[in-house]
Design a protein around this motif. Structure first.
Motif, PDB file in Angstrom:
ATOM      1  N   GLN A 104     -25.000  70.839  -5.329  1.00 54.10           N
ATOM      2  CA  GLN A 104     -26.391  70.471  -5.564  1.00 54.10           C
ATOM      3  C   GLN A 104     -27.243  70.905  -4.356  1.00 54.10           C
ATOM      4  OE1 GLN A 104     -23.782  67.894  -5.953  1.00 54.10           O
ATOM      5  NE2 GLN A 104     -23.707  69.064  -7.867  1.00 54.10           N
ATOM      6  N   PRO A 105     -28.496  71.229  -4.568  1.00 49.52           N
ATOM      7  CA  PRO A 105     -29.254  71.193  -5.816  1.00 49.52           C
ATOM      8  C   PRO A 105     -29.241  72.523  -6.567  1.00 49.52           C
ATOM      9  CG  PRO A 105     -30.754  71.581  -4.024  1.00 49.52           C
ATOM     10  CD  PRO A 105     -29.376  71.470  -3.403  1.00 49.52           C
TER      11      PRO A 105
ATOM     12  N   VAL B 190     -36.072  60.357   1.077  1.00 48.41           N
ATOM     13  CA  VAL B 190     -34.854  61.125   0.813  1.00 48.41           C
ATOM     14  C   VAL B 190     -35.181  62.395   0.028  1.00 48.41           C
ATOM     15  CG1 VAL B 190     -32.537  61.063  -0.165  1.00 48.41           C
ATOM     16  CG2 VAL B 190     -33.511  58.981   0.846  1.00 48.41           C
ATOM     17  N   VAL B 191     -36.051  62.269  -0.969  1.00 49.41           N
ATOM     18  CA  VAL B 191     -36.473  63.448  -1.739  1.00 49.41           C
ATOM     19  C   VAL B 191     -37.113  64.485  -0.811  1.00 49.41           C
ATOM     20  CG1 VAL B 191     -38.124  64.277  -3.465  1.00 49.41           C
ATOM     21  CG2 VAL B 191     -36.703  62.271  -3.948  1.00 49.41           C
TER      22      VAL B 191
ATOM     23  N   ILE C   9     -36.418  68.821  -8.699  1.00 49.40           N
ATOM     24  CA  ILE C   9     -34.982  69.111  -8.642  1.00 49.40           C
ATOM     25  C   ILE C   9     -34.285  68.107  -7.728  1.00 49.40           C
ATOM     26  CG2 ILE C   9     -33.250  70.807  -7.959  1.00 49.40           C
ATOM     27  CD1 ILE C   9     -34.699  71.609 -10.468  1.00 49.40           C
ATOM     28  N   ALA C  10     -34.905  67.801  -6.598  1.00 54.44           N
ATOM     29  CA  ALA C  10     -34.337  66.814  -5.677  1.00 54.44           C
ATOM     30  C   ALA C  10     -34.185  65.455  -6.356  1.00 54.44           C
ATOM     31  CB  ALA C  10     -35.212  66.690  -4.431  1.00 54.44           C
ATOM     32  N   GLU C  11     -35.162  65.079  -7.158  1.00 59.98           N
ATOM     33  CA  GLU C  11     -35.090  63.823  -7.909  1.00 59.98           C
ATOM     34  C   GLU C  11     -33.879  63.830  -8.854  1.00 59.98           C
ATOM     35  OE1 GLU C  11     -36.939  61.102  -7.853  1.00 59.98           O
ATOM     36  OE2 GLU C  11     -38.906  61.601  -6.985  1.00 59.98           O
ATOM     37  N   ARG C  12     -33.654  64.945  -9.529  1.00 60.07           N
ATOM     38  CA  ARG C  12     -32.532  65.036 -10.466  1.00 60.07           C
ATOM     39  C   ARG C  12     -31.191  64.948  -9.734  1.00 60.07           C
ATOM     40  NH1 ARG C  12     -33.613  70.083 -14.347  1.00 60.07           N
ATOM     41  NH2 ARG C  12     -31.489  69.511 -15.007  1.00 60.07           N
ATOM     42  N   VAL C  13     -31.135  65.483  -8.530  1.00 54.90           N
ATOM     43  CA  VAL C  13     -29.899  65.386  -7.741  1.00 54.90           C
ATOM     44  C   VAL C  13     -29.592  63.926  -7.411  1.00 54.90           C
ATOM     45  CG1 VAL C  13     -28.838  65.930  -5.520  1.00 54.90           C
ATOM     46  CG2 VAL C  13     -30.073  67.705  -6.785  1.00 54.90           C
TER      47      VAL C  13
END
Length: 334
Positions: free
Chosen positions: A191-192, A257-258, A271-275
């Motif tokens: 990821q990501p 964190v995002v 994308i960071a949120e989905r990770v």
């Protein structure tokens, strides 16, 4: 001399002594952390990078310095401890085990990533893992746990190693570039980048966790001799790393964190949120709770290495490769 003047002089003396102590403390608190270039811009640097961004090392009185790149990459991280390039280092557990069996006194002092999620991502027209027969797959280091887990995944779908053409490519970003360039038909991605690749239309064929049990992926390692001589500094490092995991798990700090993931990897915030959503799924144990080392995860890495022919019996005990004392001193339990 009256009591008030005496108090002021006494207070001044304490301040002077404290300032001197702080000066000595600052001079002795430089900590050089080794990192492969492939890890520096990947999600696997998140715990340490976040600790630095949020001032957690500074709060512990540590002048934290990341040393990159280590010449030779992942397989040379332990060497950097011995030639005094770094004091502690990020390293995947198989490389630590190999170095220790060859005579190094390096040990894991804290966990950075537990059970990773590696996605096998392919060109859009490839719909099944079995369809990779005769095609080119970009793989990681042959002796690492990524390649081992991919081989197990291929075997689950009826493919042997000789059924594929492979290229050794160090680092998830470089493997994604191979896929985008059309030079690779499929690659394992962390990821990501795996999420980004799917958003671009590439196809997810499977994930490493389908084929292998939970194991310990990356750790912070130090030489036993150096750590023993710098026990307080090592303990403060471990405490700061544990605090970073606290932030990662705190819903109220999600935006922080995002932002860190975006800064480290260059992906959009979506994308960071989905990770983070992926890591939070029930049953996922991708991240340690607070940098604790699970000894069964080390044992599983040893089992991988035995099965792939890297280690021959008699088997070493997993305890040989860890030193839990700094986690204990920092108040952290498995």
């Amino acid at each position: 001399m009256n009591r008030s003047a005496g108090f002021r002089l006494g207070t001044l003396a304490v301040i002077v002594v404290s300032a001197a102590a702080c000066s000595v403390w600052a001079q002795s608190s430089v900590l050089r952390y080794g990192q492969a270039l492939s890890a520096h811009n990947s999600i696997y640097s998140l715990p340490v990078a976040l600790a630095a961004r949020e001032g957690l090392f500074r709060r512990e009185g540590i002048d934290f310095r990341v040393v990159i790149p280590i010449p030779g990459g992942a397989d040379r991280m332990i060497d950097a401890l011995h030639d005094d390039t770094v004091d502690v280092t990020h390293v995947a557990v198989p490389f630590l085990v190999r170095a220790a069996l060859a005579g190094s006194d390096a040990v894991a002092i804290a966990a950075e990533f537990n059970d990773p999620i590696y996605s096998l991502v392919a060109r859009p027209e490839i719909t099944r893992i079995a369809d990779l027969k005769g095609r080119t797959v970009g793989m990681a280091d042959p002796g690492g746990s990524i390649t081992y887990s991919m081989r197990k995944l291929f075997a689950l779908h009826g493919l042997r190693e000789g059924d594929l053409r492979t290229r050794i490519i160090d680092g998830t970003p470089a493997r994604l570039n191979c896929l985008r360039a059309g030079t690779c038909d499929a690659v394992p991605l962390g990821q990501p980048q795996d999420v980004s690749a799917q958003a671009e239309g590439y196809r997810l064929l499977g994930v490493s966790n389908e084929a292998v049990p939970e194991y310990l992926y990356t750790v912070t390692a130090a030489r036993r001799s150096w750590a023993a001589a710098n026990a307080e500094l090592v303990t403060r490092y471990v405490r700061a790393l544990a605090a970073s995991f606290d932030i990662i798990r705190d819903p109220g700090r999600r935006a922080v964190v995002v932002a860190a993931i975006v800064d480290i990897t260059g992906v959009p915030a979506s994308i960071a949120e989905r990770v983070l959503d992926l890591y939070a799924q029930p049953g996922r144990k991708t991240l340690p709770r607070r940098a604790e080392i699970e000894i069964k995860g080390v044992a599983q890495v040893i089992a991988f290495m035995v099965e792939s022919g890297q280690i021959r019996p008699p088997l070493p005990t997993p305890e040989r490769f860890v030193d839990m004392s700094y986690l204990t001193r920092a108040g952290i339990r498995e």
